[in-house]
Design a protein around this motif. Structure first.
Motif, PDB file in Angstrom:
ATOM      1  N   LEU A  22     -53.360  64.691  93.137  1.00  0.00           N
ATOM      2  CA  LEU A  22     -53.711  64.414  94.629  1.00  0.00           C
ATOM      3  C   LEU A  22     -52.823  63.155  94.988  1.00  0.00           C
ATOM      4  CD1 LEU A  22     -57.358  65.175  95.021  1.00  0.00           C
ATOM      5  CD2 LEU A  22     -55.401  66.320  96.127  1.00  0.00           C
ATOM      6  N   LEU A  23     -53.105  62.187  94.376  1.00  0.00           N
ATOM      7  CA  LEU A  23     -51.974  60.808  94.772  1.00  0.00           C
ATOM      8  C   LEU A  23     -50.518  60.898  94.656  1.00  0.00           C
ATOM      9  CD1 LEU A  23     -54.633  58.343  92.455  1.00  0.00           C
ATOM     10  CD2 LEU A  23     -54.575  58.811  95.024  1.00  0.00           C
ATOM     11  N   GLN A  27     -46.601  62.222  97.961  1.00  0.00           N
ATOM     12  CA  GLN A  27     -45.286  61.871  98.319  1.00  0.00           C
ATOM     13  C   GLN A  27     -44.504  63.273  98.575  1.00  0.00           C
ATOM     14  OE1 GLN A  27     -43.236  59.905  95.224  1.00  0.00           O
ATOM     15  NE2 GLN A  27     -41.302  59.866  95.920  1.00  0.00           N
ATOM     16  N   PRO A  28     -44.623  64.547  97.935  1.00  0.00           N
ATOM     17  CA  PRO A  28     -43.764  65.705  98.739  1.00  0.00           C
ATOM     18  C   PRO A  28     -44.923  66.241  99.622  1.00  0.00           C
ATOM     19  CG  PRO A  28     -44.989  66.221  96.575  1.00  0.00           C
ATOM     20  CD  PRO A  28     -45.332  64.786  96.617  1.00  0.00           C
ATOM     21  N   VAL A  29     -46.009  65.951 100.130  1.00  0.00           N
ATOM     22  CA  VAL A  29     -46.421  66.387 101.475  1.00  0.00           C
ATOM     23  C   VAL A  29     -45.734  65.445 102.562  1.00  0.00           C
ATOM     24  CG1 VAL A  29     -48.496  65.753 102.885  1.00  0.00           C
ATOM     25  CG2 VAL A  29     -48.872  67.144 100.529  1.00  0.00           C
ATOM     26  N   THR A  30     -45.421  64.223 102.197  1.00  0.00           N
ATOM     27  CA  THR A  30     -44.834  63.086 103.142  1.00  0.00           C
ATOM     28  C   THR A  30     -43.517  63.771 103.364  1.00  0.00           C
ATOM     29  OG1 THR A  30     -46.409  61.455 102.251  1.00  0.00           O
ATOM     30  CG2 THR A  30     -44.643  60.889 103.717  1.00  0.00           C
ATOM     31  N   THR A  31     -42.794  64.074 102.490  1.00  0.00           N
ATOM     32  CA  THR A  31     -41.422  64.425 102.649  1.00  0.00           C
ATOM     33  C   THR A  31     -41.137  65.969 102.889  1.00  0.00           C
ATOM     34  OG1 THR A  31     -41.242  64.613 100.262  1.00  0.00           O
ATOM     35  CG2 THR A  31     -40.796  62.468 101.264  1.00  0.00           C
ATOM     36  N   ASP A  32     -41.739  66.633 102.440  1.00  0.00           N
ATOM     37  CA  ASP A  32     -41.355  68.338 102.094  1.00  0.00           C
ATOM     38  C   ASP A  32     -42.089  68.955 103.179  1.00  0.00           C
ATOM     39  OD1 ASP A  32     -40.480  67.134  99.865  1.00  0.00           O
ATOM     40  OD2 ASP A  32     -41.196  69.134  98.693  1.00  0.00           O
ATOM     41  N   LEU A  33     -43.381  68.628 103.880  1.00  0.00           N
ATOM     42  CA  LEU A  33     -44.199  69.345 104.823  1.00  0.00           C
ATOM     43  C   LEU A  33     -43.203  69.453 106.147  1.00  0.00           C
ATOM     44  CD1 LEU A  33     -47.711  69.759 104.872  1.00  0.00           C
ATOM     45  CD2 LEU A  33     -46.688  69.844 107.062  1.00  0.00           C
ATOM     46  N   TYR A  34     -42.822  68.400 106.261  1.00  0.00           N
ATOM     47  CA  TYR A  34     -42.216  68.400 107.738  1.00  0.00           C
ATOM     48  C   TYR A  34     -40.786  68.487 107.670  1.00  0.00           C
ATOM     49  CZ  TYR A  34     -39.300  64.100 107.926  1.00  0.00           C
ATOM     50  OH  TYR A  34     -38.528  62.677 107.848  1.00  0.00           O
ATOM     51  N   LEU A  35     -39.999  68.803 106.253  1.00  0.00           N
ATOM     52  CA  LEU A  35     -38.589  69.050 106.301  1.00  0.00           C
ATOM     53  C   LEU A  35     -38.262  70.416 107.412  1.00  0.00           C
ATOM     54  CD1 LEU A  35     -37.685  68.779 102.544  1.00  0.00           C
ATOM     55  CD2 LEU A  35     -37.233  67.380 104.587  1.00  0.00           C
ATOM     56  N   LEU A 145     -48.269  66.552  87.325  1.00  0.00           N
ATOM     57  CA  LEU A 145     -46.988  66.994  88.064  1.00  0.00           C
ATOM     58  C   LEU A 145     -47.029  68.503  88.397  1.00  0.00           C
ATOM     59  CD1 LEU A 145     -44.475  64.209  87.099  1.00  0.00           C
ATOM     60  CD2 LEU A 145     -45.969  64.390  89.205  1.00  0.00           C
ATOM     61  N   SER A 146     -47.785  69.245  87.409  1.00  0.00           N
ATOM     62  CA  SER A 146     -47.773  70.602  87.665  1.00  0.00           C
ATOM     63  C   SER A 146     -48.710  70.866  88.865  1.00  0.00           C
ATOM     64  CB  SER A 146     -48.430  71.083  86.192  1.00  0.00           C
ATOM     65  OG  SER A 146     -47.585  71.277  85.105  1.00  0.00           O
ATOM     66  N   GLY A 147     -49.748  70.124  88.763  1.00  0.00           N
ATOM     67  CA  GLY A 147     -50.537  70.195  90.325  1.00  0.00           C
ATOM     68  C   GLY A 147     -49.917  69.965  91.580  1.00  0.00           C
ATOM     69  N   LEU A 148     -48.995  68.592  91.163  1.00  0.00           N
ATOM     70  CA  LEU A 148     -48.184  68.290  92.424  1.00  0.00           C
ATOM     71  C   LEU A 148     -47.031  69.504  92.642  1.00  0.00           C
ATOM     72  CD1 LEU A 148     -46.266  65.046  92.638  1.00  0.00           C
ATOM     73  CD2 LEU A 148     -44.787  66.900  92.438  1.00  0.00           C
ATOM     74  N   VAL A 180     -56.227  62.124 104.803  1.00  0.00           N
ATOM     75  CA  VAL A 180     -57.769  61.826 104.927  1.00  0.00           C
ATOM     76  C   VAL A 180     -58.388  62.501 103.702  1.00  0.00           C
ATOM     77  CG1 VAL A 180     -59.567  62.487 106.424  1.00  0.00           C
ATOM     78  CG2 VAL A 180     -57.527  61.688 107.449  1.00  0.00           C
ATOM     79  N   VAL A 181     -57.962  63.772 103.230  1.00  0.00           N
ATOM     80  CA  VAL A 181     -58.735  64.399 102.339  1.00  0.00           C
ATOM     81  C   VAL A 181     -58.543  63.745 101.011  1.00  0.00           C
ATOM     82  CG1 VAL A 181     -58.766  66.433 100.939  1.00  0.00           C
ATOM     83  CG2 VAL A 181     -58.550  66.526 103.160  1.00  0.00           C
ATOM     84  N   THR A 182     -57.231  63.096 100.767  1.00  0.00           N
ATOM     85  CA  THR A 182     -57.122  62.266  99.715  1.00  0.00           C
ATOM     86  C   THR A 182     -57.770  60.936  99.376  1.00  0.00           C
ATOM     87  OG1 THR A 182     -54.841  63.217  99.495  1.00  0.00           O
ATOM     88  CG2 THR A 182     -55.126  61.247  98.047  1.00  0.00           C
ATOM     89  N   LEU A 183     -58.077  60.339 100.620  1.00  0.00           N
ATOM     90  CA  LEU A 183     -58.900  59.077 100.713  1.00  0.00           C
ATOM     91  C   LEU A 183     -60.278  59.493 100.300  1.00  0.00           C
ATOM     92  CD1 LEU A 183     -59.338  56.168 101.640  1.00  0.00           C
ATOM     93  CD2 LEU A 183     -59.368  56.966 103.937  1.00  0.00           C
TER      94      LEU A 183
END
Length: 415
Positions: A22-23, A27-35, A145-148, A180-183
């Motif tokens: 999750l933590l 990083q990939p959520v922040t970069t990859d999701l909006y690519l 990182l498998s989960g990541l 928000v979910v991670t928090l």
């Protein structure tokens, strides 16, 4: 072996791996999701390609600089309070980015978002050293990182669907929701993991000494060089591939998201193979073998770019080879970079993360000036990163990255 048999809050390796997923997955959520939304974003906000890419590279520069602060602060006050503050900042900045009226406001929000992201990543890496010795830490990191990797598979495909359905703001809104979910997870389930706090962690002279000790350690330099160079190649694909796959090959946003998801699946397979390699060959042996895939991906893509227009599937196959190798290098490198510093894990995590992010920022600046949507600049940059990564894996890591060289530095501060 773990550092202690009784971990705080009854944390099992499985729960730690979930927390890491999750933590670090932010990083990939922040970069990859909006690519997949980048071309739409640039068009909607009337921004040139260079400013659109700056939404990525400015975030990474902030991310790198903030780690230099977050690491020592987490050594002084603990991982949990830094995580709570950083994730709150991240969520607020993500909402501001979603509502941004122009490209400059969006870039500013992404800078703040990068600072919040730094807390998540620094504390996650430091937690591994808080709780585990190097070899077990690498195993747990590989599981995390498998989960990541699963998150990274879902992020670009989901972003492509959201962008096609409701525009780029919907993709950034999803980033806000994940923050928000991670928090909430940290509030609910994650206790403090630092075995002891360092009262002098923020003292100027002590801090300078800590950074100097970490930076001088040859194992730290070897592993940090590895993760920085492999991430530089990944960043080339993250920041430049949407303009090539969508602009040059004509893929729709949803299909590009699917292509990036397939690359994340390859990365996930790399992390799974890494776990097997660690059991058989240890940290240096794992990256030694992963480097062949890294080099094949970068060199193969450059060869395709130098010939007639290649089929998109052939380019994507090279993309997969590189991300497979990245799935081996990242868990080993992230565990190795902090493993020699049980009392300074925050500082070591921060310094390695800063070097990684600064490298990616510089790559982003180069991409902003050279990317035209053609395959050749992307392939050339990826090949350069793959060559450097492979050479580091075969030389510096083999010389300095063995387990006996990951013991605490004899000069490491006890305070």
């Amino acid at each position: 072996m773990p550092v202690s048999t009784a971990r705080p809050g009854g944390l099992s390796p499985g729960l730690v791996a979930l927390a890491l997923a999750l933590l670090l997955g932010l990083q990939p959520v922040t970069t990859d999701l909006y690519l997949p939304a980048l071309p739409l974003l640039a068009r909607d906000l009337a921004a040139p390609m260079s400013l659109a890419q700056l939404t990525m590279s400015a975030l990474l520069l902030s991310f790198g600089l903030a780690q230099l602060v977050m690491g020592p602060v987490s050594d002084r006050f603990g991982r949990r309070p830094v995580l709570l503050g950083g994730l709150s900042l991240y969520s607020a900045a993500s909402l501001a980015a979603t509502l941004a009226p122009d490209i400059h406001t969006l870039i500013a929000a992404r800078v703040v978002q990068g600072a919040g992201l730094a807390a998540s990543v620094v504390c996650a890496r430091a937690m591994v050293r808080d709780l585990f010795e190097p070899h077990e830490g690498a195993q747990v990191m590989a599981r995390g990182l498998s989960g990541l990797g699963v998150i990274a598979i879902l992020a670009p495909f989901s972003g492509g669907l959201l962008a096609a359905w409701a525009g780029w703001r919907a993709a950034l809104g999803a980033v806000t929701a994940v923050g928000v979910v991670t928090l909430a997870f940290v509030v609910w389930r994650l206790p403090e993991t630092a075995p002891r706090l360092n009262p002098s962690a923020l003292d100027g002279r002590a801090l300078a000494k800590s950074f100097s000790e970490v930076a001088r350690h040859p194992a730290f330099r070897a592993w940090t060089a590895l993760i920085s160079s492999t991430y530089a190649g990944l960043f080339v694909l993250l920041a430049g591939s949407s303009f090539v796959y969508i602009g040059n090959f004509g893929l729709p946003a949803w299909a590009y998201g699917l292509a990036m998801a397939s690359a994340s699946l390859s990365y996930l397979c790399g992390t799974l193979w890494c776990r097997r390699l660690l059991r058989l060959h240890g940290l240096p042996g794992a990256v030694k073998r992963g480097a062949f895939f890294t080099l094949a991906g970068g060199a193969g893509m450059l060869a395709l770019a130098l010939g007639p227009t290649p089929p998109v599937l052939a380019v994507l196959a090279c993309h997969w080879l590189f991300t497979f190798g990245h799935g081996v290098h990242q868990p080993c490198g992230q565990a190795g970079a902090v493993s020699a510093f049980p009392r300074q894990a925050g500082v070591a995590s921060a310094l390695s993360g800063f070097v990684l992010a600064l490298t990616a920022f510089l790559v982003g600046l180069w991409l902003g000036g050279h990317m035209t949507g053609a395959l050749l600049p992307l392939a050339g940059a990826l090949c350069a990163a793959s060559v450097v990564t492979s050479l580091i894996a075969w030389t510096l890591v083999q010389r300095h990255g063995h387990p006996e060289k990951l013991l605490p530095s004899p000069h490491e501060s006890v305070a």
